[in-house]
Design an enzyme around this catalytic site. Structure first.
Site, PDB file in Angstrom:
ATOM      1  N   SER A   1      -0.093 -66.179 -82.338  1.00 12.98           N
ATOM      2  CA  SER A   1      -0.108 -64.887 -83.019  1.00 12.98           C
ATOM      3  C   SER A   1      -1.081 -63.974 -82.298  1.00 12.98           C
ATOM      4  O   SER A   1      -2.002 -64.441 -81.616  1.00 12.98           O
ATOM      5  CB  SER A   1      -0.554 -65.075 -84.473  1.00 12.98           C
ATOM      6  OG  SER A   1      -0.849 -63.843 -85.093  1.00 12.98           O
TER       7      SER A   1
ATOM      8  N   TYR B   1      -6.512 -67.923 -91.751  1.00 13.50           N
ATOM      9  CA  TYR B   1      -5.429 -67.956 -90.766  1.00 13.50           C
ATOM     10  C   TYR B   1      -5.931 -67.497 -89.401  1.00 13.50           C
ATOM     11  O   TYR B   1      -5.616 -68.110 -88.375  1.00 13.50           O
ATOM     12  CB  TYR B   1      -4.283 -67.076 -91.253  1.00 13.50           C
ATOM     13  CG  TYR B   1      -3.078 -67.042 -90.362  1.00 13.50           C
ATOM     14  CD1 TYR B   1      -2.132 -68.068 -90.393  1.00 13.50           C
ATOM     15  CD2 TYR B   1      -2.851 -65.981 -89.485  1.00 13.50           C
ATOM     16  CE1 TYR B   1      -1.009 -68.041 -89.588  1.00 13.50           C
ATOM     17  CE2 TYR B   1      -1.732 -65.943 -88.670  1.00 13.50           C
ATOM     18  CZ  TYR B   1      -0.820 -66.968 -88.724  1.00 13.50           C
ATOM     19  OH  TYR B   1       0.294 -66.944 -87.912  1.00 13.50           O
TER      20      TYR B   1
END
Length: 336
Positions: free
Chosen positions: A142, A155
């Protein structure tokens, strides 16, 4: 249709979102698939789609945070499908909340799934790939692997950990001269069901930070990475490239920008429901399939010019060279 040269591909997080889109993408090429996730309904639906495409799909219910379960899954894959050629790590979970409102147990759970799940799966894959001196590992990352954002501290931390771990692993494989390859695909905001089942303590319903891409864009990048794992990583979407470059050049300015915009950009104008599903501890797709897409299809794009450009560098370089040659020729012609 399965071909004699089809690969054995393992996909974690295969029941929904990017993992689910990867199932369709690899199945369309005739690869034989092993699908790992917790949600039975999502897994069965994904396997049905793969079989409809004419290939083999093995369903394995497993939690990647359990190393013994992952090892057993890898053993079953090789027993039923043969040697693993490609292992795609995609399983994750998250919490949307201020750091001070995330419990120790919740933070640990996100880390165990989103970071250690990749580690355990890769260990299981390498135990089989290294003796054969071949195989490919593709890790779905990501933009948050480089740039943390507010209200996603668990996260962001896990994705940062993945980045450092992957770099170390890649160096070790290169140092040993191994034929096993590892690569990472850094994703933008993607239209997946996660925003309907993520544990959230934000006042309104969660959303991906625009621009939003369809999961098929992400899946095409994963397939590309599996085909060409020599590159250390792939960036998907102009927003990913812009974020990573800005973070490298003006990280302090980006801190202030995200401090101002981070809360609003991650929420819709609809209040969060008290009975919204949560998949942190239990799968949200155990009884109902949610597919690859979330509720943002009308706002999501299905192409990434940036991804095309970065995976066709020769074409882009040639076009730039031709354009430069024409410009120089025009300039010299005017000088005469």
């Amino acid at each position: 249709m399965t071909t004699p040269t089809s690969r054995v591909v393992v996909i974690t997080g295969a029941s929904a979102g990017i993992g689910r889109a990867c199932v369709e993408a690899f199945a369309g090429r005739g690869d034989r698939l092993a699908l790992i996730a917790r949600g039975r309904a999502g897994l069965e639906a994904a396997a049905a789609e793969a079989r409809k495409a004419g290939t083999t799909a093995v369903v394995i219910e497993a939690d990647v945070s359990d190393p013994r379960a992952v090892e057993a899954a890898a053993e079953r894959v090789e027993r039923e499908l043969g040697p693993i050629d490609v292992w795609v790590n995609d399983a994750f979970t998250s919490v949307f909340a201020p750091f001070t409102e995330i419990s120790a147990e919740e933070f640990r759970r996100v880390t165990e799934v989103t970071y250690l799940g990749y580690v355990y799966a890769t260990q299981a894959a390498l135990r089989r790939m290294l003796p054969r001196d071949r195989g490919t590992l593709v890790h779905v990352g990501s933009a948050l692997a480089y740039r943390g954002i507010p209200f996603q501290s668990a996260y962001s931390g896990a994705k940062h950990a993945l980045q450092g771990w992957h770099e170390a692993l890649r160096c070790e494989l290169l140092a040993s001269g191994s034929g096993v390859r590892t690569t990472m695909v850094q994703m933008p905001a993607v239209n997946t069901p996660q925003f309907d089942w993520v544990l959230s303590r934000l006042p309104h319903r969660a959303q991906p930070v625009p621009p939003i891409y369809q999961p098929e864009v992400a899946a095409r990048a994963v397939v590309r990475a599996a085909d060409r794992p020599e590159r250390r990583e792939y960036w998907v979407g102009g927003s990913t490239a812009a974020t990573l470059i800005a973070n490298a050049v003006v990280p302090g300015l980006l801190d202030r920008y995200l401090a101002r915009t981070g809360l609003d950009s991650q929420q819709t104008d609809r209040p969060r429901g008290a009975d919204d599903p949560v998949n942190l501890w239990e799968p949200a797709d155990a009884r109902q399939d949610h597919g690859a897409h979330g509720r943002f299809t009308d706002r999501a794009v299905d192409r990434s010019p940036q991804l095309w450009a970065t995976t066709h560098r020769g074409v882009v370089a040639g076009a730039l060279a031709a354009t430069a040659a024409v410009a120089i020729g025009t300039y010299l012609g005017r000088r005469r």
